[in-house]
Design an enzyme around this catalytic site. Structure first.
Site, mmCIF file in Angstrom:
data_model
loop_
_atom_site.group_PDB
_atom_site.id
_atom_site.type_symbol
_atom_site.label_atom_id
_atom_site.label_comp_id
_atom_site.label_asym_id
_atom_site.label_seq_id
_atom_site.Cartn_x
_atom_site.Cartn_y
_atom_site.Cartn_z
ATOM 1 N N GLU A 257 2.022 44.629 -21.410
ATOM 2 C CA GLU A 257 1.387 43.381 -21.862
ATOM 3 C C GLU A 257 0.759 43.736 -23.191
ATOM 4 O O GLU A 257 -0.099 44.606 -23.248
ATOM 5 C CB GLU A 257 0.256 42.941 -20.931
ATOM 6 C CG GLU A 257 0.572 42.889 -19.468
ATOM 7 C CD GLU A 257 1.598 41.863 -19.141
ATOM 8 O OE1 GLU A 257 1.740 40.915 -19.934
ATOM 9 O OE2 GLU A 257 2.286 42.027 -18.136
ATOM 10 N N CYS A 296 -6.235 38.398 -23.842
ATOM 11 C CA CYS A 296 -4.824 38.459 -24.240
ATOM 12 C C CYS A 296 -4.190 37.076 -24.169
ATOM 13 O O CYS A 296 -3.185 36.820 -24.822
ATOM 14 C CB CYS A 296 -4.076 39.451 -23.378
ATOM 15 S SG CYS A 296 -4.409 39.293 -21.635
#
Ligand code: NDP
Length: 673
Positions: A257, A296
C-alpha cells in the site's frame, strides 16, 4: 516524563535500544519522547517464528485462532486509555486516536467474528465448489488453502501506529502464520506499547508475533518462498524493497500500500444546497483535517462541476477557517500536529511543487495562533485550485502527505473520470450523487483504477462510514501507483497468507481431505437415526435412507388447496402438458420437500434444536402422480458455534423409483453438543 525505551521483541525476549539508538521527539512540543534502535539477530528471529510460532499456530483450527483474536481485542479494549495518552505525542487528537486505536481493535473483532462464521473449525480452507472433472464423477476437483509455512514480515507506516499493526496481524494470525512486525520508527513508541500489552495478555502462542523496533537489517535477504512481506509506506521504499534480488529470486509475496492521489467527485447532479453537496463539503473537510491529512486514503483531488467550483471553494474555505489547529490534548482542537518536523518539511516541499500548477486559496502558517510551530509540527490546512486539470501533471502524481487538497473543475462526468484516473491507481475515490446512472458510469469508467469506490448521498446519511475509512470487511488497496496490493476484504485478506492448492482425485479422498461429504464419497448408515446423535457423535458421510412414499394426485390437490398454490402445472392437465417442461400435472416442489422431511424426520425431542435453512435447492426432474419417492440424508459438514451447539449441514437427495434424482439441497440444523 521519562524517555520511553522502544524495545524489540525477538525470539521470545525483549531487547532494549542499544548503541546508536535514535531519539524520537514529540510531534507537538519537540521534547524527547523515546529512543529506538536495537541490534538484533534476524536469523534467530526467523528461526523462532518458523520453528516455534508457525507450528503452534498451525496446531490450532481457524476457530481456535479466531477465539484468541476476540480475547485479544477485549484485552486491548480494556486498556486503550493508556494508548490514547501516548498517542497525543504523535500529534493525534482524541478523534484521531479513535480511528487508530479503536479502529485497530475493531478490526480484530471483525476478523475474529468472520473467522468463526466464514472459516471452518478445521485447518483446511475449502475454496469454492467441487469441480466435475469426469463424466461419472469418479474423478473430481476442489481448491483448498492451507497456511504458508513461513513468516509474514509487516512493515508499517508512521500514520497508524496501532491500526497499521492490527489490520495486518488479524488476517495473518487467523491464517495461522507467525508475524514479525516492523513499525515506522517515527511513532513506534505507541505501537510498542500496544505490542507489549499483547504479549502481556499471555494469549498469543510463543513465537507467533515478534517486533522489530528500528532497522530490519538483513531480514529481507533471508526470506524464502513461504514468506510474505506486507508493506505500507512510500512508493520509493516499496519499489526499493520489492526489487530486492532475494525477494525476486524466491518469488516472495510482496503486498504494498503506497502513495495514492485519491479523488472525491461531486456528482453532476449535486447542486449547491442539495444534501449531496453539503455531505461532500463535510467529507472533504474531514479528510483534509483528520490525522492532519496523514491518511493514505485522504482526499487529495477534489473534482467538481465547473459551474460549482466557486461555491465549493467558498464552502470549504469557510469550514477550514473555523478549524482550530492546536495542541491535540485541548478539547477545542480539531486538527493536531503532523507526525514530525521532518514530515512537515516534506509536506511543505510537496505543497510548493503542487503550487507550480495550482493557486492556494486557503492556508497560511503565519496565521496559526496559540501553538509553538517552531517545536511542534503544526501547519495550517492548505486548499489549492487549478483551472487546468488536463494540463497539470504534478497534481496527479505528487502526494503531499498532510492537510492539503486541490479543487479541480470538470466539464462532464466523462471528464471527471478521466481526471480521477490520472492518479494512475488509487486506494479510493468517493462520489456524491443521487443518480443511479452516474454511479454505474463511475464504476464502469473508473473501477479499474480504484481499489474502493465510495458512494454517498442523502440516503446513506449518517450511517455512511466515510470516504477515508478502510473497513475490515472490504478490500483496502489499489492498482498502479497505490501499490497493486490488497489487504483485508474479510477472508480475502486471510488468503494472502495461505497457499491455494488445486486438489484432484476421487470423491472419497477429497471428502477425507476436506472433512466434508462430496457426492460419490463413501457413506455409511448407522444403527441409530442421525437425529438421535449429538453434534460430537455425528461424522461427515453418516447417512440415512428413508421412504418410499408415493405421491398421488390427491396429495397434489390437497397441497394446492391447503397452501393456496393452485398454479396450473399442478391443477390443469391440459395447460401443464402445453408447457415444454412438464409431461402433465406435476407435484409442487415444496410438496416434494415436505414429503422428504416427513420421511427423514425423527419426531421426538432430541439433539436437533432447529432447522434453520436450506441452501442450493434444485428441482431436477418433474414428479408425476404415482412416483414413489425416497430420500437420502447425509452429514456433509459440521461447524461448532459455541460450547452448547453447532451447525450441521446435511446433503439431501430425493430420488424416484427409477433412482433418478428429483431434488437436491443442503439442510442446515443446529444440534446440541
Ligand atoms: P517510508 O516508505 O520511508 O517508510 C515506511 C516503512 O518502511 C517504515 O516502517 C520504515 O521504517 C520502513 N522502511 C524504510 N526504509 C526501509 C528499508 N530500507 N528496509 C526496511 N524497511 C524500511 O515512508 P514514511 O513512513 O516515511 O512515509 C513517507 C511517505 O509515504 C508519506 O509522506 C506518504 O507519501 C507515504 N505514505 C503512504 C501511505 C499509504 O498507505 N499510502 C501511508 C504512509 C505513508 P522507518 O520508519 O524505521 O524508516
Amino acid at each position: 516524563m521519562s524517555i520511553i525505551p522502544v524495545e524489540s521483541f525477538a525470539a521470545g525476549r525483549w531487547v532494549a535500544p542499544g548503541e546508536g539508538a535514535l531519539t524520537l521527539k514529540s510531534a507537538t512540543d519537540g521534547r524527547d519522547v523515546a529512543r529506538i534502535g536495537s541490534s538484533l539477530d534476524y536469523a534467530a528471529m526467523l528461526d523462532h517464528a518458523r520453528r516455534v510460532g508457525g507450528p503452534a499456530l498451525r496446531a490450532m483450527t481457524f476457530h481456535e485462532r479466531a477465539h484468541i483474536l476476540k480475547a485479544l481485542a477485549q484485552y486491548l479494549n480494556e486498556r486503550r486509555e493508556a494508548l490514547y495518552e501516548l498517542s497525543y505525542d504523535t500529534g493525534a487528537t482524541k478523534a484521531d486516536s479513535l480511528i487508530d486505536i479503536d479502529g485497530g481493535i475493531g478490526t480484530l473483532f471483525v476478523f475474529a467474528s468472520k473467522g468463526r462464521r466464514e472459516l471452518p473449525d478445521d485447518n483446511v480452507y475449502v475454496d469454492g465448489a467441487v469441480e466435475q472433472l469426469s463424466r461419472s464423477g469418479s474423478f473430481i476437483g476442489q481448491h483448498v488453502a492451507t497456511p504458508l509455512k513461513g513468516v509474514a514480515v509487516h512493515i508499517n507506516a508512521f500514520n497508524f501506529p496501532v491500526w497499521g499493526m492490527l489490520e495486518k496481524l488479524a488476517p495473518t494470525f487467523l491464517a495461522g502464520v507467525p508475524a514479525i512486525v516492523k513499525p515506522a520508527s517515527q511513532t513506534a513508541w505507541l505501537t510498542h506499547a500496544c505490542f507489549r500489552m499483547m504479549i502481556g495478555s499471555g494469549l498469543l502462542p510463543e513465537g507467533s508475533v515478534q517486533l522489530i523496533s528500528g532497522s530490519t537489517g538483513d531480514l529481507l535477504d533471508r526470506l524464502g518462498g513461504q514468506d510474505v512481506v506486507s508493506f505500507t509506506g512510500s512508493a520509493a521504499t516499496a519499489a526499493m524493497l520489492r526489487g530486492k534480488e532475494n525477494l525476486l529470486r524466491n518469488s516472495v509475496r510482496f503486498i504494498a500500500e503506497q502513495d495514492s492521489l485519491n479523488a472525491s467527485i461531486l456528482g453532476p447532479d449535486a447542486e449547491p444546497g442539495s444534501a449531496e453537496f453539503d455531505c461532500f463539503i463535510r467529507e472533504v473537510h474531514r479528510e483534509m483535517t483528520a490525522k492532519a491529512g496523514q491518511k493514505c486514503t485522504a482526499i487529495r483531488r477534489v473534482l467538481v462541476p465547473q459551474a460549482h467550483r466557486d461555491a465549493v471553494v467558498e464552502a470549504l474555505v469557510a469550514r477550514l477557517d473555523k478549524t482550530v489547529v492546536g495542541d491535540p490534548r485541548e478539547e477545542a482542537t480539531r486538527m493536531g500536529a503532523l507526525a514530525s518536523l521532518d514530515q512537515r518539511e516534506d509536506v511543505r516541499a510537496k505543497l510548493a511543487v503542487l503550487e507550480s500548477e495550482a493557486r492556494r486559496v486557503f492556508g497560511d502558517d503565519s496565521r496559526l495562533s496559540g501553538v509553538d510551530a517552531e517545536r511542534g509540527a503544526f501547519m495550517s490546512p492548505a486548499l489549492l485550485t487549478s483551472d487546468d486539470p488536463d494540463g497539470a501533471a504534478r497534481l496527479h502524481e505528487v502526494e503531499a502527505f498532510g492537510p492539503v487538497s486541490t479543487v479541480l473543475p470538470y466539464r462532464d462526468l466523462d471528464h471527471a473520470l478521466q481526471i480521477a484516473n490520472r492518479g494512475e491507481g488509487s486506494l479510493v475515490a468517493s462520489v456524491f450523487t443521487h443518480e443511479r446512472d452516474v454511479a454505474r458510469q463511475v464504476v464502469l469508467g473508473s473501477g479499474a483504477f480504484h481499489g474502493r469506490l465510495y458512494f454517498a448521498n442523502r440516503d446513506t446519511g449518517k450511517e455512511a462510514t466515510g470516504h477515508g475509512s478502510p473497513l475490515p470487511h472490504m478490500v483496502h488497496g489499489g492498482p498502479g501507483r497505490a501499490g497493486g496490493g490488497e489487504e483485508m476484504g474479510g477472508i480475502r485478506g486471510v488468503m494472502h497468507y495461505m497457499q491455494r492448492t488445486a486438489i484432484q482425485g476421487s470423491p472419497d479422498l477429497l471428502a477425507g481431505i476436506t472433512k466434508r461429504y462430496v457426492p460419490g464419497a463413501q457413506t455409511r448408515e448407522g444403527k441409530r437415526h442421525p437425529f438421535r446423535l449429538r453434534f460430537g457423535e455425528l461424522e461427515s458421510g453418516m447417512t440415512l435412507w428413508a421412504g418410499p412414499r408415493e405421491v398421488t394426485l390427491q396429495d397434489i390437490e390437497h397441497f394446492a388447496e391447503f397452501t393456496g398454490d393452485t398454479f396450473y402445472a399442478h391443477m390443469d392437465e391440459e395447460a401443464a402438458k402445453a408447457n415444454p417442461f412438464f409431461p402433465g400435472r406435476v407435484a409442487h416442489g415444496y410438496l416434494i420437500l415436505s414429503f422428504a422431511a416427513g420421511m427423514f424426520v425423527d419426531p421426538d425431542p432430541g439433539p436437533v434444536l432447529a432447522n434453520y435453512g436450506l441452501d442450493n435447492l434444485r428441482f431436477m426432474k418433474p414428479v408425476e402422480p404415482g412416483a414413489k419417492l425416497k430420500v437420502r440424508l447425509t452429514v456433509k459438514q459440521k461447524t461448532r458455534r459455541n460450547d452448547d451447539y453447532g451447525e450441521v449441514r446435511w446433503d439431501v437427495g430425493v430420488y424416484d423409483e427409477t433412482d433418478a434424482q428429483v431434488a437436491g439441497y443442503e439442510l442446515l440444523t443446529m444440534n446440541a453438543m
